[in-house]
Scaffold this motif. Structure first.
Motif, mmCIF file in Angstrom:
data_model
loop_
_atom_site.group_PDB
_atom_site.id
_atom_site.type_symbol
_atom_site.label_atom_id
_atom_site.label_comp_id
_atom_site.label_asym_id
_atom_site.label_seq_id
_atom_site.Cartn_x
_atom_site.Cartn_y
_atom_site.Cartn_z
ATOM 1 N N ASP A 15 0.944 -1.310 0.424
ATOM 2 C CA ASP A 15 -0.028 0.516 0.342
ATOM 3 C C ASP A 15 1.148 1.079 -0.316
ATOM 4 O O ASP A 15 0.080 2.133 0.002
ATOM 5 N N TRP A 16 2.056 1.337 0.045
ATOM 6 C CA TRP A 16 2.816 2.358 0.736
ATOM 7 C C TRP A 16 2.655 3.272 -1.069
ATOM 8 O O TRP A 16 3.629 2.335 -2.020
ATOM 9 N N GLY A 17 3.026 4.627 -0.938
ATOM 10 C CA GLY A 17 3.077 5.827 -2.461
ATOM 11 C C GLY A 17 3.515 6.462 -0.850
ATOM 12 O O GLY A 17 3.248 5.845 0.403
ATOM 13 N N MET A 18 3.265 7.578 -1.476
ATOM 14 C CA MET A 18 3.980 8.774 -0.390
ATOM 15 C C MET A 18 2.776 9.166 0.383
ATOM 16 O O MET A 18 1.438 8.995 -0.108
ATOM 17 N N LYS A 19 2.892 9.461 2.271
ATOM 18 C CA LYS A 19 1.200 9.277 2.718
ATOM 19 C C LYS A 19 1.954 10.352 4.172
ATOM 20 O O LYS A 19 3.144 9.957 3.959
ATOM 21 N N LEU A 20 0.781 11.449 3.955
ATOM 22 C CA LEU A 20 1.093 12.357 5.347
ATOM 23 C C LEU A 20 -0.654 11.688 5.978
ATOM 24 O O LEU A 20 -1.530 12.209 5.702
ATOM 25 N N TYR A 21 0.412 11.683 7.341
ATOM 26 C CA TYR A 21 -1.045 11.393 8.508
ATOM 27 C C TYR A 21 -0.668 12.425 9.542
ATOM 28 O O TYR A 21 0.186 12.854 9.513
ATOM 29 N N ARG A 22 -2.486 12.718 8.769
ATOM 30 C CA ARG A 22 -2.392 13.761 9.486
ATOM 31 C C ARG A 22 -3.695 14.044 10.297
ATOM 32 O O ARG A 22 -4.542 13.271 10.676
ATOM 33 N N PHE A 23 -3.578 15.638 11.255
ATOM 34 C CA PHE A 23 -5.544 15.878 11.256
ATOM 35 C C PHE A 23 -5.504 17.418 11.064
ATOM 36 O O PHE A 23 -4.298 18.080 10.899
ATOM 37 N N ARG A 24 -6.600 17.908 10.792
ATOM 38 C CA ARG A 24 -6.645 18.574 9.959
ATOM 39 C C ARG A 24 -6.093 20.249 11.188
ATOM 40 O O ARG A 24 -6.143 21.259 10.583
ATOM 41 N N TYR A 25 -6.764 19.827 11.960
ATOM 42 C CA TYR A 25 -6.256 21.104 12.681
ATOM 43 C C TYR A 25 -5.011 21.270 13.680
ATOM 44 O O TYR A 25 -4.829 21.896 13.552
ATOM 45 N N SER A 26 -3.896 20.184 13.197
ATOM 46 C CA SER A 26 -2.756 20.390 13.435
ATOM 47 C C SER A 26 -1.559 21.331 12.412
ATOM 48 O O SER A 26 -1.705 21.067 11.357
ATOM 49 N N PRO A 27 -1.371 21.899 13.406
ATOM 50 C CA PRO A 27 0.025 22.845 12.156
ATOM 51 C C PRO A 27 0.837 22.646 12.016
ATOM 52 O O PRO A 27 1.494 23.179 11.183
ATOM 53 N N TYR A 28 1.095 21.542 12.652
ATOM 54 C CA TYR A 28 2.261 20.803 12.360
ATOM 55 C C TYR A 28 1.971 19.829 10.560
ATOM 56 O O TYR A 28 3.191 20.053 10.001
ATOM 57 N N ALA A 29 1.181 19.388 10.687
ATOM 58 C CA ALA A 29 1.173 18.518 9.571
ATOM 59 C C ALA A 29 0.412 19.569 8.927
ATOM 60 O O ALA A 29 0.922 19.003 8.183
ATOM 61 N N ARG A 30 0.112 20.359 8.961
ATOM 62 C CA ARG A 30 -0.379 21.324 7.935
ATOM 63 C C ARG A 30 0.937 22.335 7.254
ATOM 64 O O ARG A 30 1.276 22.286 5.976
ATOM 65 N N LYS A 31 2.247 22.120 7.678
ATOM 66 C CA LYS A 31 3.231 22.948 7.717
ATOM 67 C C LYS A 31 3.595 21.741 6.787
ATOM 68 O O LYS A 31 4.387 22.645 5.830
ATOM 69 N N VAL A 32 3.958 20.076 7.145
ATOM 70 C CA VAL A 32 4.441 19.516 6.294
ATOM 71 C C VAL A 32 3.516 19.057 4.966
ATOM 72 O O VAL A 32 4.399 19.594 4.036
ATOM 73 N N GLN A 33 2.187 19.455 5.035
ATOM 74 C CA GLN A 33 1.828 19.499 3.893
ATOM 75 C C GLN A 33 2.023 20.340 2.778
ATOM 76 O O GLN A 33 1.781 20.423 1.393
ATOM 77 N N ALA A 34 1.889 21.899 3.458
ATOM 78 C CA ALA A 34 2.777 23.411 2.139
ATOM 79 C C ALA A 34 3.836 22.580 1.671
ATOM 80 O O ALA A 34 4.023 23.197 0.518
ATOM 81 N N LEU A 35 4.735 22.001 2.547
ATOM 82 C CA LEU A 35 6.417 21.320 1.646
ATOM 83 C C LEU A 35 5.975 20.389 0.326
ATOM 84 O O LEU A 35 5.857 20.910 -0.245
ATOM 85 N N LEU A 36 5.321 19.405 1.026
ATOM 86 C CA LEU A 36 4.729 18.680 0.220
ATOM 87 C C LEU A 36 4.085 19.393 -1.069
ATOM 88 O O LEU A 36 4.367 19.122 -2.512
ATOM 89 N N ASP A 37 2.674 19.787 -0.969
ATOM 90 C CA ASP A 37 2.367 20.679 -2.359
ATOM 91 C C ASP A 37 2.749 21.760 -2.683
ATOM 92 O O ASP A 37 3.376 21.977 -4.084
ATOM 93 N N TRP A 38 3.913 22.416 -2.154
ATOM 94 C CA TRP A 38 4.632 23.078 -2.982
ATOM 95 C C TRP A 38 5.764 22.803 -3.660
ATOM 96 O O TRP A 38 6.251 23.164 -4.568
ATOM 97 N N LEU A 39 6.613 21.608 -2.824
ATOM 98 C CA LEU A 39 7.491 20.845 -4.118
ATOM 99 C C LEU A 39 6.875 19.783 -5.514
ATOM 100 O O LEU A 39 7.204 19.414 -5.921
#
Length: 231
Positions: A15-39
Motif C-alpha cells: 500500500d505504500w506510496g507517499m502518505k501524510l498522516y495528519r489532523f486537519r487542525y494540526s499546525p505541524y501537519a499543515r506545515k508539512v503538507q504545505a511543503l509537499l504541495d510546494w514541491l
C-alpha cells in the motif's frame, strides 16, 4: 494530492506510496503538507480519526502523534521538524536557501514554539467543538487538561483578548516584513513560511473568523502561500 481517506485497516508494504498522516487542525501537519504541495509531490493525505489511531500506531510501532510521513520507499518519518529536514534535501534545498539556513530554521523553531503556544490556545475552544463526535471532544479536552490543567480550554476562551494581544506582539515583526515582500525571506517561501502557514491554517480550520480578527495581513499571506508551487 490524492483524495483524503479515513484509515481503518492495517497498512501493508504494497500500500505504500507517499502518505501524510495528519489532523486537519494540526499546525505541524499543515506545515508539512504545505511543503509537499510546494514541491509538487504526489501523496495521499490520511486524516487520522482523533479517537482511533490504531493504523498510525501499527505503522509507527506505537507512536500516535501527527504528522507522520511515509515516503515512496516505505520509510516512516516522525516529528514535523525531521520531516521538514527530509523534504529540504535535493530539489527541496530551495526551501532552506544558503546563506539563510540559520535564520530560517530559527524562525521555524520560533513559530513551532512560543508563537504556536499562543495561537493554539486561541484556536483550541473552536477545535474542541469542531470534532464530530462527543467521544472525540471529550478526548481532546482530556488531553489538554492533563497537560495544562482542569478547565484550560474554557479559560482560554475567557482569556482570548489577552491571548490575541500576546500573539499580535509576537507576530508584529513578521507582519512588517510581509508588508514589504511576499514571503518572510524574499520572493519564494521557505520552511519558515510553511511553519507560519501551518498555524494560520489551523486557525482557519478552527474558526474562519479567527485569522482576520487576529491579523488581517495574514489572510493575504495564506492565499499567496497556498497558491505557490515550486517552478
Amino acid at each position: 494530492m490524492r483524495n483524503m481517506r479515513f484509515p481503518m485497516t492495517r497498512p501493508s508494504v504494497k500500500d505504500w506510496g507517499m502518505k501524510l498522516y495528519r489532523f486537519r487542525y494540526s499546525p505541524y501537519a499543515r506545515k508539512v503538507q504545505a511543503l509537499l504541495d510546494w514541491l509538487g509531490l504526489q501523496y495521499e493525505a490520511v486524516e487520522v480519526p482523533y479517537a482511533d489511531r490504531n493504523e498510525l500506531a501499527t505503522l509507527t510501532g506505537g507512536y500516535i502523534y501527527v504528522p507522520v510521513l511515509v515516503t515512496e520507499s516505505g520509510a516512516v518519518i516522525k516529528e514535523s521538524r525531521d520531516i521538514c529536514e527530509h523534504l529540504a534535501q535535493g530539489r527541496g534545498a530551495s526551501l532552506v536557501p544558503a546563506p539563510w539556513e540559520g535564520p530560517i530554521w530559527a524562525y521555524h523553531d520560533f513559530v513551532d514554539g512560543p508563537l504556536e503556544d499562543a495561537l493554539f490556545r486561541i484556536g483550541s475552544p473552536a477545535v474542541q467543538q469542531a470534532w464530530p463526535t462527543p467521544g472525540e471532544r471529550a478526548l481532546y479536552t482530556l488531553v489538554k487538561e492533563r497537560k495544562f490543567g482542569a478547565g484550560c480550554v474554557e479559560a482560554w476562551l475567557r482569556e482570548r483578548d489577552v491571548l490575541v494581544a500576546r500573539a499580535r506582539k509576537l507576530l508584529a515583526p513578521s507582519l512588517r516584513t510581509l508588508t514589504q515582500r511576499p514571503f518572510l525571506f524574499g520572493d519564494a517561501p521557505t520552511v519558515a513560511d510553511a511553519a507560519l502557514l501551518g498555524n494560520c491554517l489551523m486557525l482557519q480550520e478552527a474558526d474562519p473568523s479567527l485569522l482576520p480578527s487576529l491579523a488581517p495581513e495574514l489572510v493575504a499571506f495564506v492565499e499567496r502561500a497556498s497558491a505557490y508551487r515550486l517552478a
